[in-house]
Motif scaffolding. Structure first.
Motif, mmCIF file in Angstrom:
data_model
loop_
_atom_site.group_PDB
_atom_site.id
_atom_site.type_symbol
_atom_site.label_atom_id
_atom_site.label_comp_id
_atom_site.label_asym_id
_atom_site.label_seq_id
_atom_site.Cartn_x
_atom_site.Cartn_y
_atom_site.Cartn_z
ATOM 1 N N ALA A 1 0.836 -1.202 0.000
ATOM 2 C CA ALA A 1 0.000 0.000 0.000
ATOM 3 C C ALA A 1 0.868 1.247 0.000
ATOM 4 O O ALA A 1 0.571 2.257 -0.679
ATOM 5 N N GLU A 2 1.978 1.221 0.764
ATOM 6 C CA GLU A 2 2.874 2.375 0.797
ATOM 7 C C GLU A 2 3.547 2.621 -0.558
ATOM 8 O O GLU A 2 3.701 3.745 -0.996
ATOM 9 N N ILE A 3 3.970 1.496 -1.205
ATOM 10 C CA ILE A 3 4.602 1.611 -2.535
ATOM 11 C C ILE A 3 3.634 2.225 -3.539
ATOM 12 O O ILE A 3 3.964 3.113 -4.327
ATOM 13 N N GLU A 4 2.395 1.741 -3.545
ATOM 14 C CA GLU A 4 1.393 2.263 -4.475
ATOM 15 C C GLU A 4 1.106 3.731 -4.203
ATOM 16 O O GLU A 4 0.916 4.533 -5.121
ATOM 17 N N LYS A 5 1.111 4.084 -2.859
ATOM 18 C CA LYS A 5 0.848 5.474 -2.493
ATOM 19 C C LYS A 5 1.971 6.384 -3.011
ATOM 20 O O LYS A 5 1.732 7.473 -3.564
ATOM 21 N N LYS A 6 3.242 5.922 -2.836
ATOM 22 C CA LYS A 6 4.376 6.698 -3.326
ATOM 23 C C LYS A 6 4.357 6.814 -4.860
ATOM 24 O O LYS A 6 4.659 7.870 -5.429
ATOM 25 N N ALA A 7 4.002 5.732 -5.543
ATOM 26 C CA ALA A 7 3.954 5.741 -7.010
ATOM 27 C C ALA A 7 2.899 6.713 -7.508
ATOM 28 O O ALA A 7 3.079 7.456 -8.483
ATOM 29 N N GLU A 8 1.739 6.711 -6.782
ATOM 30 C CA GLU A 8 0.663 7.612 -7.162
ATOM 31 C C GLU A 8 1.085 9.064 -6.961
ATOM 32 O O GLU A 8 0.828 9.943 -7.806
ATOM 33 N N ALA A 9 1.794 9.336 -5.838
ATOM 34 C CA ALA A 9 2.256 10.695 -5.567
ATOM 35 C C ALA A 9 3.270 11.131 -6.621
ATOM 36 O O ALA A 9 3.257 12.272 -7.111
ATOM 37 N N ALA A 10 4.176 10.209 -7.007
ATOM 38 C CA ALA A 10 5.196 10.517 -8.014
ATOM 39 C C ALA A 10 4.542 10.806 -9.368
ATOM 40 O O ALA A 10 4.937 11.717 -10.120
ATOM 41 N N ALA A 11 3.512 10.027 -9.696
ATOM 42 C CA ALA A 11 2.802 10.227 -10.965
ATOM 43 C C ALA A 11 2.131 11.595 -10.988
ATOM 44 O O ALA A 11 2.140 12.319 -11.996
ATOM 45 N N LYS A 12 1.505 11.961 -9.828
ATOM 46 C CA LYS A 12 0.849 13.278 -9.761
ATOM 47 C C LYS A 12 1.867 14.411 -9.923
ATOM 48 O O LYS A 12 1.623 15.399 -10.613
ATOM 49 N N ASP A 13 3.058 14.243 -9.249
ATOM 50 C CA ASP A 13 4.099 15.277 -9.384
ATOM 51 C C ASP A 13 4.572 15.420 -10.833
ATOM 52 O O ASP A 13 4.795 16.534 -11.332
ATOM 53 N N ARG A 14 4.725 14.248 -11.468
ATOM 54 C CA ARG A 14 5.180 14.280 -12.872
ATOM 55 C C ARG A 14 4.157 14.974 -13.756
ATOM 56 O O ARG A 14 4.504 15.778 -14.635
ATOM 57 N N ILE A 15 2.888 14.669 -13.535
ATOM 58 C CA ILE A 15 1.822 15.281 -14.340
ATOM 59 C C ILE A 15 1.792 16.792 -14.114
ATOM 60 O O ILE A 15 1.659 17.586 -15.048
ATOM 61 N N LYS A 16 1.915 17.210 -12.820
ATOM 62 C CA LYS A 16 1.933 18.642 -12.522
ATOM 63 C C LYS A 16 3.107 19.348 -13.227
ATOM 64 O O LYS A 16 2.967 20.447 -13.773
ATOM 65 N N HIS A 17 4.285 18.648 -13.191
ATOM 66 C CA HIS A 17 5.472 19.240 -13.838
ATOM 67 C C HIS A 17 5.263 19.373 -15.342
ATOM 68 O O HIS A 17 5.603 20.402 -15.951
ATOM 69 N N GLU A 18 4.703 18.329 -15.976
ATOM 70 C CA GLU A 18 4.470 18.366 -17.421
ATOM 71 C C GLU A 18 3.461 19.445 -17.781
ATOM 72 O O GLU A 18 3.607 20.141 -18.795
ATOM 73 N N VAL A 19 2.428 19.602 -16.960
ATOM 74 C CA VAL A 19 1.436 20.653 -17.214
ATOM 75 C C VAL A 19 2.078 22.028 -17.116
ATOM 76 O O VAL A 19 1.837 22.927 -17.929
ATOM 77 N N ALA A 20 2.929 22.195 -16.060
ATOM 78 C CA ALA A 20 3.609 23.477 -15.889
ATOM 79 C C ALA A 20 4.515 23.773 -17.076
ATOM 80 O O ALA A 20 4.587 24.909 -17.576
ATOM 81 N N MET A 21 5.263 22.738 -17.566
ATOM 82 C CA MET A 21 6.148 22.907 -18.720
ATOM 83 C C MET A 21 5.362 23.277 -19.975
ATOM 84 O O MET A 21 5.753 24.141 -20.762
ATOM 85 N N ALA A 22 4.208 22.600 -20.148
ATOM 86 C CA ALA A 22 3.374 22.882 -21.325
ATOM 87 C C ALA A 22 2.861 24.314 -21.303
ATOM 88 O O ALA A 22 2.812 25.008 -22.323
ATOM 89 N N LYS A 23 2.453 24.752 -20.072
ATOM 90 C CA LYS A 23 1.968 26.129 -19.956
ATOM 91 C C LYS A 23 3.087 27.134 -20.273
ATOM 92 O O LYS A 23 2.882 28.153 -20.938
ATOM 93 N N ALA A 24 4.301 26.821 -19.768
ATOM 94 C CA ALA A 24 5.434 27.717 -20.022
ATOM 95 C C ALA A 24 5.754 27.794 -21.525
ATOM 96 O O ALA A 24 6.015 28.865 -22.088
ATOM 97 N N GLU A 25 5.758 26.611 -22.183
ATOM 98 C CA GLU A 25 6.026 26.587 -23.627
ATOM 99 C C GLU A 25 4.945 27.341 -24.395
ATOM 100 O O GLU A 25 5.232 28.070 -25.356
ATOM 101 N N ALA A 26 3.707 27.176 -23.968
ATOM 102 C CA ALA A 26 2.611 27.878 -24.635
ATOM 103 C C ALA A 26 2.766 29.383 -24.477
ATOM 104 O O ALA A 26 2.531 30.166 -25.408
ATOM 105 N N ALA A 27 3.179 29.815 -23.282
ATOM 106 C CA ALA A 27 3.382 31.247 -23.047
ATOM 107 C C ALA A 27 4.515 31.782 -23.921
ATOM 108 O O ALA A 27 4.429 32.878 -24.489
ATOM 109 N N THR A 28 5.586 30.982 -24.022
ATOM 110 C CA THR A 28 6.728 31.392 -24.859
ATOM 111 C C THR A 28 6.319 31.515 -26.321
ATOM 112 O O THR A 28 6.660 32.485 -27.015
ATOM 113 N N ARG A 29 5.568 30.492 -26.815
ATOM 114 C CA ARG A 29 5.107 30.540 -28.205
ATOM 115 C C ARG A 29 4.199 31.734 -28.437
ATOM 116 O O ARG A 29 4.243 32.374 -29.492
#
Length: 339
Positions: free
Chosen positions: A13-41
């Motif tokens: 359960a702890e491993i799955e919880k950590k994996a889920e948290a890591a996935a959410k962080d990655r998604i947040k980072h990708e969204v932030a990067m996409a927004k930054a690229e969109a702003a630059t364009r």
């Protein structure tokens, strides 16, 4: 065993919880990067649009200014356009009987040669072009002469080989363009047939008049004969003409038994008489020519009209009679120059 299963369940359960948290962080980072690229364009697009609008505005201003300049130029040249020739442009001078233009060598090469002009020889034009490459700093001496018939047709009356030479020099333009020879501004004179009824052979008359001019002799070209050589030849030739005035004619095309003074001067120089006979003075040259005259007199006295050594046919009886009358035989043939 039950305790072990419970522990593995908690770890899973702890491993799955950590994996889920890591996935959410990655998604947040990708969204932030996409927004930054969109702003630059978006910023790049806005900058490009601004530059495009500025450039279009600049071109609009230039176009408007060009239209105004063209309008001013059109107003200032309305009277001149009427005199502009479709090939030669506006004349520099219009004297009525002839016009003077500057025209490019390329445009001149498209003008045909007058139908009764001498045969054009391209090898001569090539030689002239080769020589001109060594003297580009002299520009183009003389003027090209054109004829314009009643329907506006142009033809070259004089200067056909110079036009051919310039056409060849066009291919060497990189070497010519830094010299004084401007192939885009060649001086031409144009003789329009303004009175065809009174002068139907207008082109022929102009051609004949141009070619009546006598060419410069070799002996008179700068740097060919020395001053002392010309002095000896001129003195002797003048003395011979003074002694036999009836036997000298002003035309260089005179016929036997006559001589033309300049033709004789040139022949004396070209045949190298002075050096071959070690002649140093005009008196010595005159004496030598008198001796040759006496030798020819004796030959013709013995052989009559068959006495010529250089003529392709016998000397005419009338020419021989005049030579005998004035005792001057040097005009019957040129063999005496080479003895």
């Amino acid at each position: 065993a039950a305790a072990s299963a419970s522990r593995w369940a908690r770890e899973r359960a702890e491993i799955e919880k950590k994996a889920e948290a890591a996935a959410k962080d990655r998604i947040k980072h990708e969204v932030a990067m996409a927004k930054a690229e969109a702003a630059t364009r978006r910023r790049e697009m806005e900058r490009w649009q601004n530059e495009l609008e500025a450039e279009m505005e600049h071109e609009h201003v230039k176009e408007k200014a060009g239209e105004e300049d063209a309008s001013i130029e059109s107003e200032s040249t309305d009277g001149e356009d009427e005199n502009a020739h479709p090939i030669l442009g506006i004349p520099m001078v219009d004297l009525g009987y002839k016009r003077v233009h500057t025209v490019s060598a390329r445009a001149l090469s498209a003008v045909p040669i007058w139908e009764r002009q001498r045969v054009y020889r391209h090898d001569r034009a090539r030689t002239m072009a080769s020589d001109k490459m060594k003297s580009l700093d002299t520009g183009l001496p003389g003027i090209i002469t054109l004829h314009e018939d009643t329907d506006g047709q142009l033809s070259i009356l004089d200067g056909q080989h110079r036009v051919g030479m310039m056409a060849i020099l066009q291919d060497k333009r990189d070497k010519v363009e830094d010299s004084l020879l401007d192939l885009d501004r060649i001086l031409v004179e144009v003789f329009p047939n303004v009175a065809p009824e009174s002068r139907p052979k207008h082109a022929e008359d102009i051609f004949v008049e141009i070619n009546k001019a006598e060419p410069v002799k070799l002996v008179d070209l700068p740097g060919v004969a020395t001053g002392s050589e010309r002095k000896v030849i001129d003195g002797a030739a003048d003395a011979l003409r003074s002694k036999y005035p009836e036997m000298f004619k002003p035309s260089q095309r005179c016929r036997a038994p006559h001589l033309n003074l300049d033709n004789m001067r040139d022949a004396l120089f070209a045949s190298d008489v002075l050096k071959r006979h070690s002649i140093k003075s005009d008196k010595a040259l005159l004496n030598w020519m008198e001796e040759k005259n006496m030798e020819m007199a004796a030959r013709f006295a013995e052989q009559g009209a068959n006495g010529s050594k250089t003529a392709s046919k016998n000397v005419s009886k009338s020419a021989l009679a005049k030579a005998e009358k004035f005792q001057f035989f040097l005009g019957l043939d040129s063999s005496w120059l080479y003895q």
